[in-house]
Design a protein around this motif. Structure first.
Motif, PDB file in Angstrom:
ATOM      1  N   TYR A  46      -1.938   5.935 -14.460  1.00 40.27           N
ATOM      2  CA  TYR A  46      -2.973   5.354 -14.630  1.00 40.27           C
ATOM      3  C   TYR A  46      -3.338   4.894 -16.207  1.00 40.27           C
ATOM      4  CZ  TYR A  46      -7.862   3.692 -13.386  1.00 40.27           C
ATOM      5  OH  TYR A  46      -9.200   3.432 -13.274  1.00 40.27           O
ATOM      6  N   GLN A  47      -3.199   5.959 -17.027  1.00 42.30           N
ATOM      7  CA  GLN A  47      -3.448   5.635 -18.387  1.00 42.30           C
ATOM      8  C   GLN A  47      -2.054   4.663 -18.837  1.00 42.30           C
ATOM      9  OE1 GLN A  47      -6.139   6.879 -19.907  1.00 42.30           O
ATOM     10  NE2 GLN A  47      -5.684   5.698 -21.839  1.00 42.30           N
ATOM     11  N   ASN A  48      -0.943   4.765 -18.676  1.00 44.58           N
ATOM     12  CA  ASN A  48       0.089   4.062 -19.036  1.00 44.58           C
ATOM     13  C   ASN A  48      -0.241   2.597 -18.448  1.00 44.58           C
ATOM     14  OD1 ASN A  48       1.071   6.366 -20.387  1.00 44.58           O
ATOM     15  ND2 ASN A  48       2.769   6.686 -18.870  1.00 44.58           N
ATOM     16  N   ALA A  49      -0.588   2.452 -17.487  1.00 44.63           N
ATOM     17  CA  ALA A  49      -0.885   0.984 -16.896  1.00 44.63           C
ATOM     18  C   ALA A  49      -1.782   0.405 -18.012  1.00 44.63           C
ATOM     19  CB  ALA A  49      -1.554   1.191 -15.481  1.00 44.63           C
ATOM     20  N   GLN A  64      12.003   4.591  -6.085  1.00 47.22           N
ATOM     21  CA  GLN A  64      12.839   5.642  -6.285  1.00 47.22           C
ATOM     22  C   GLN A  64      13.190   5.603  -7.761  1.00 47.22           C
ATOM     23  OE1 GLN A  64      16.608   5.692  -4.038  1.00 47.22           O
ATOM     24  NE2 GLN A  64      15.494   5.456  -2.226  1.00 47.22           N
ATOM     25  N   ALA A  65      12.981   4.650  -8.677  1.00 46.99           N
ATOM     26  CA  ALA A  65      13.349   4.616 -10.036  1.00 46.99           C
ATOM     27  C   ALA A  65      11.991   5.014 -10.817  1.00 46.99           C
ATOM     28  CB  ALA A  65      13.291   3.324 -10.357  1.00 46.99           C
ATOM     29  N   GLY A  66      10.783   5.272  -9.986  1.00 44.78           N
ATOM     30  CA  GLY A  66       9.418   5.431 -10.565  1.00 44.78           C
ATOM     31  C   GLY A  66       8.679   4.637 -11.189  1.00 44.78           C
ATOM     32  N   PHE A  67       7.747   4.773 -11.733  1.00 46.93           N
ATOM     33  CA  PHE A  67       6.655   3.890 -12.222  1.00 46.93           C
ATOM     34  C   PHE A  67       7.179   3.396 -13.732  1.00 46.93           C
ATOM     35  CE2 PHE A  67       3.004   3.177 -15.133  1.00 46.93           C
ATOM     36  CZ  PHE A  67       2.533   2.003 -14.563  1.00 46.93           C
ATOM     37  N   SER A  68       7.416   2.359 -13.992  1.00 43.81           N
ATOM     38  CA  SER A  68       7.762   1.560 -15.120  1.00 43.81           C
ATOM     39  C   SER A  68       6.564   0.829 -15.717  1.00 43.81           C
ATOM     40  CB  SER A  68       8.827   0.667 -15.097  1.00 43.81           C
ATOM     41  OG  SER A  68       8.967  -0.195 -16.265  1.00 43.81           O
ATOM     42  N   ALA A  69       6.083   1.296 -16.888  1.00 50.16           N
ATOM     43  CA  ALA A  69       4.996   0.486 -17.582  1.00 50.16           C
ATOM     44  C   ALA A  69       5.094  -0.718 -17.881  1.00 50.16           C
ATOM     45  CB  ALA A  69       4.242   1.535 -18.514  1.00 50.16           C
ATOM     46  N   ALA A  70       6.314  -1.024 -18.597  1.00 49.89           N
ATOM     47  CA  ALA A  70       6.727  -2.303 -18.858  1.00 49.89           C
ATOM     48  C   ALA A  70       6.666  -3.234 -17.638  1.00 49.89           C
ATOM     49  CB  ALA A  70       7.888  -2.238 -19.645  1.00 49.89           C
ATOM     50  N   PRO A 116     -11.276  -6.197 -14.667  1.00 47.67           N
ATOM     51  CA  PRO A 116     -11.226  -7.171 -13.102  1.00 47.67           C
ATOM     52  C   PRO A 116     -11.906  -6.417 -12.059  1.00 47.67           C
ATOM     53  CG  PRO A 116      -9.137  -7.225 -14.101  1.00 47.67           C
ATOM     54  CD  PRO A 116     -10.071  -6.074 -14.973  1.00 47.67           C
ATOM     55  N   GLY A 117     -12.068  -5.095 -12.056  1.00 46.81           N
ATOM     56  CA  GLY A 117     -12.722  -4.251 -11.004  1.00 46.81           C
ATOM     57  C   GLY A 117     -11.673  -4.196  -9.697  1.00 46.81           C
ATOM     58  N   THR A 118     -10.419  -4.192 -10.081  1.00 44.05           N
ATOM     59  CA  THR A 118      -9.575  -4.279  -8.859  1.00 44.05           C
ATOM     60  C   THR A 118      -8.427  -3.306  -8.926  1.00 44.05           C
ATOM     61  OG1 THR A 118      -8.421  -6.139  -9.716  1.00 44.05           O
ATOM     62  CG2 THR A 118      -9.869  -6.747  -8.124  1.00 44.05           C
ATOM     63  N   ILE A 119      -8.473  -2.524 -10.138  1.00 46.42           N
ATOM     64  CA  ILE A 119      -7.267  -1.880 -10.411  1.00 46.42           C
ATOM     65  C   ILE A 119      -8.206  -0.230 -10.497  1.00 46.42           C
ATOM     66  CG2 ILE A 119      -5.589  -1.011 -11.943  1.00 46.42           C
ATOM     67  CD1 ILE A 119      -5.479  -3.839 -13.112  1.00 46.42           C
ATOM     68  N   SER A 120      -7.497   0.565  -9.594  1.00 45.16           N
ATOM     69  CA  SER A 120      -7.913   1.882  -9.401  1.00 45.16           C
ATOM     70  C   SER A 120      -7.061   2.948  -9.539  1.00 45.16           C
ATOM     71  CB  SER A 120      -8.883   1.879  -8.210  1.00 45.16           C
ATOM     72  OG  SER A 120      -7.857   1.771  -7.060  1.00 45.16           O
ATOM     73  N   PHE A 121      -7.610   4.240  -9.738  1.00 41.13           N
ATOM     74  CA  PHE A 121      -6.664   5.416 -10.114  1.00 41.13           C
ATOM     75  C   PHE A 121      -5.984   5.583  -8.846  1.00 41.13           C
ATOM     76  CE2 PHE A 121      -6.297   9.962  -9.203  1.00 41.13           C
ATOM     77  CZ  PHE A 121      -5.465  10.300 -10.463  1.00 41.13           C
ATOM     78  N   GLY A 122      -6.419   5.295  -7.662  1.00 42.70           N
ATOM     79  CA  GLY A 122      -5.819   5.590  -6.087  1.00 42.70           C
ATOM     80  C   GLY A 122      -4.420   4.833  -6.031  1.00 42.70           C
ATOM     81  N   GLN A 123      -4.234   3.990  -6.967  1.00 44.75           N
ATOM     82  CA  GLN A 123      -3.236   2.764  -6.953  1.00 44.75           C
ATOM     83  C   GLN A 123      -1.985   3.489  -7.468  1.00 44.75           C
ATOM     84  OE1 GLN A 123      -4.488  -0.658  -8.353  1.00 44.75           O
ATOM     85  NE2 GLN A 123      -5.970  -1.226  -6.830  1.00 44.75           N
ATOM     86  N   PHE A 124      -2.013   4.621  -8.308  1.00 50.54           N
ATOM     87  CA  PHE A 124      -1.205   5.266  -9.166  1.00 50.54           C
ATOM     88  C   PHE A 124      -0.729   6.650  -8.544  1.00 50.54           C
ATOM     89  CE2 PHE A 124      -3.211   1.815 -11.416  1.00 50.54           C
ATOM     90  CZ  PHE A 124      -2.230   1.312 -11.795  1.00 50.54           C
ATOM     91  N   THR A 125       0.094   7.248  -9.073  1.00 46.00           N
ATOM     92  CA  THR A 125       0.551   8.389  -8.653  1.00 46.00           C
ATOM     93  C   THR A 125      -0.443   9.706  -9.316  1.00 46.00           C
ATOM     94  OG1 THR A 125       2.930   8.049  -8.217  1.00 46.00           O
ATOM     95  CG2 THR A 125       2.477  10.319  -8.507  1.00 46.00           C
ATOM     96  N   ASN A 126      -0.559   9.479 -10.580  1.00 45.77           N
ATOM     97  CA  ASN A 126      -1.269  10.464 -11.457  1.00 45.77           C
ATOM     98  C   ASN A 126      -2.128   9.971 -12.505  1.00 45.77           C
ATOM     99  OD1 ASN A 126       0.787  10.090 -13.350  1.00 45.77           O
ATOM    100  ND2 ASN A 126       1.972  11.622 -12.199  1.00 45.77           N
ATOM    101  N   GLN A 127      -2.638  10.683 -13.311  1.00 43.06           N
ATOM    102  CA  GLN A 127      -3.721  10.306 -14.323  1.00 43.06           C
ATOM    103  C   GLN A 127      -2.666   9.424 -15.336  1.00 43.06           C
ATOM    104  OE1 GLN A 127      -6.972   9.982 -14.605  1.00 43.06           O
ATOM    105  NE2 GLN A 127      -6.806   8.786 -16.585  1.00 43.06           N
ATOM    106  N   ILE A 128      -1.556  10.069 -15.652  1.00 44.09           N
ATOM    107  CA  ILE A 128      -0.621   9.723 -16.884  1.00 44.09           C
ATOM    108  C   ILE A 128      -0.188   8.270 -16.483  1.00 44.09           C
ATOM    109  CG2 ILE A 128       1.753   9.785 -17.824  1.00 44.09           C
ATOM    110  CD1 ILE A 128       1.367  12.875 -17.452  1.00 44.09           C
TER     111      ILE A 128
END
Length: 208
Positions: A155-158, A40-46, A141-153
């Motif tokens: 994914y980039q912030n990660a 509910q808080a949303g994605f936190s890059a930190a 690592p080859g284990t982090i993909s775009f599909g694990q995130f809500t959007n491109q932003i």
């Protein structure tokens, strides 16, 4: 009060109680710090960077190939080298690598060239901050993909969050302004664009 008015008031009160009860039944209690709270808080890059970096660091260290071995494999057959050692990416494959060399002067851009004895024909530069660019740590690592995130932003912030966490946990303990002439041991990742020029983002940088 007439019986008619009393009935209308009771009916109105009953309707209010039904609405309140419906709201109560539809309300979900979310415990602070729980997974539902984080969603509910949303994605936190930190928060993501702090949690994911140890796993990313361990993955890159376990995948890291000696620089000379990796160079020979790339020169012999790039596609086979990618399949064996790398992770394919849209803008170029990413390799995890390890090497020991002598650091040169740190450039204003925050890059430090490292002379690696076994790589006489390869220019190796290491990102030492303060700016850390690219998404090599995210992609290596080859284990982090775009599909694990809500959007491109997100994914980039990660990717940026992992770079920032690396600065806190790896570079903060190194006097990056005084590396010139010293022997350094590096483990990191780079994206293969030019086989004779590697730009390495470290996950381990030690002065010997």
């Amino acid at each position: 009060m007439s019986s008619g008015r009393r009935k209308r008031r009771l009916a109105l009160l009953g309707g209010v109680l039904v609405v309140v009860l419906a709201i109560a039944l539809d309300t979900k209690v979310v415990r602070i710090g729980s997974s539902d709270d984080l969603r509910q808080a949303g994605f936190s890059a930190a928060v993501y960077g702090a949690k994911a970096f140890p796993e990313v660091k361990a993955a890159i260290e376990s995948r890291a190939v000696e620089a000379a071995t990796l160079q020979q494999a790339i020169l012999a057959n790039k596609d086979e080298a990618i399949a064996k050692y790398g992770v394919a990416g849209g803008s170029g494959p990413v390799f995890s690598v390890k090497f020991v060399g002598v650091a040169g002067e740190r450039l204003a851009s925050g890059l430090c060239e490292v002379k690696v004895a076994d790589l006489p024909d390869v220019k190796v530069r290491v990102q030492t901050g303060p700016a850390i660019n690219g998404t090599e740590l995210r992609d290596a690592p080859g284990t982090i993909s775009f599909g694990q995130f809500t959007n491109q932003i997100e994914y980039q912030n990660a990717g940026s969050a992992l770079n920032n966490e690396m600065k806190k946990t790896v570079l903060a303990s190194v006097d990056t302004g005084a590396l010139a002439g010293k022997t350094v041991s590096v483990v990191g990742a780079f994206r293969l664009i030019n086989p004779k020029s590697w730009l390495v983002t470290p996950v381990r940088l030690e002065v010997q």
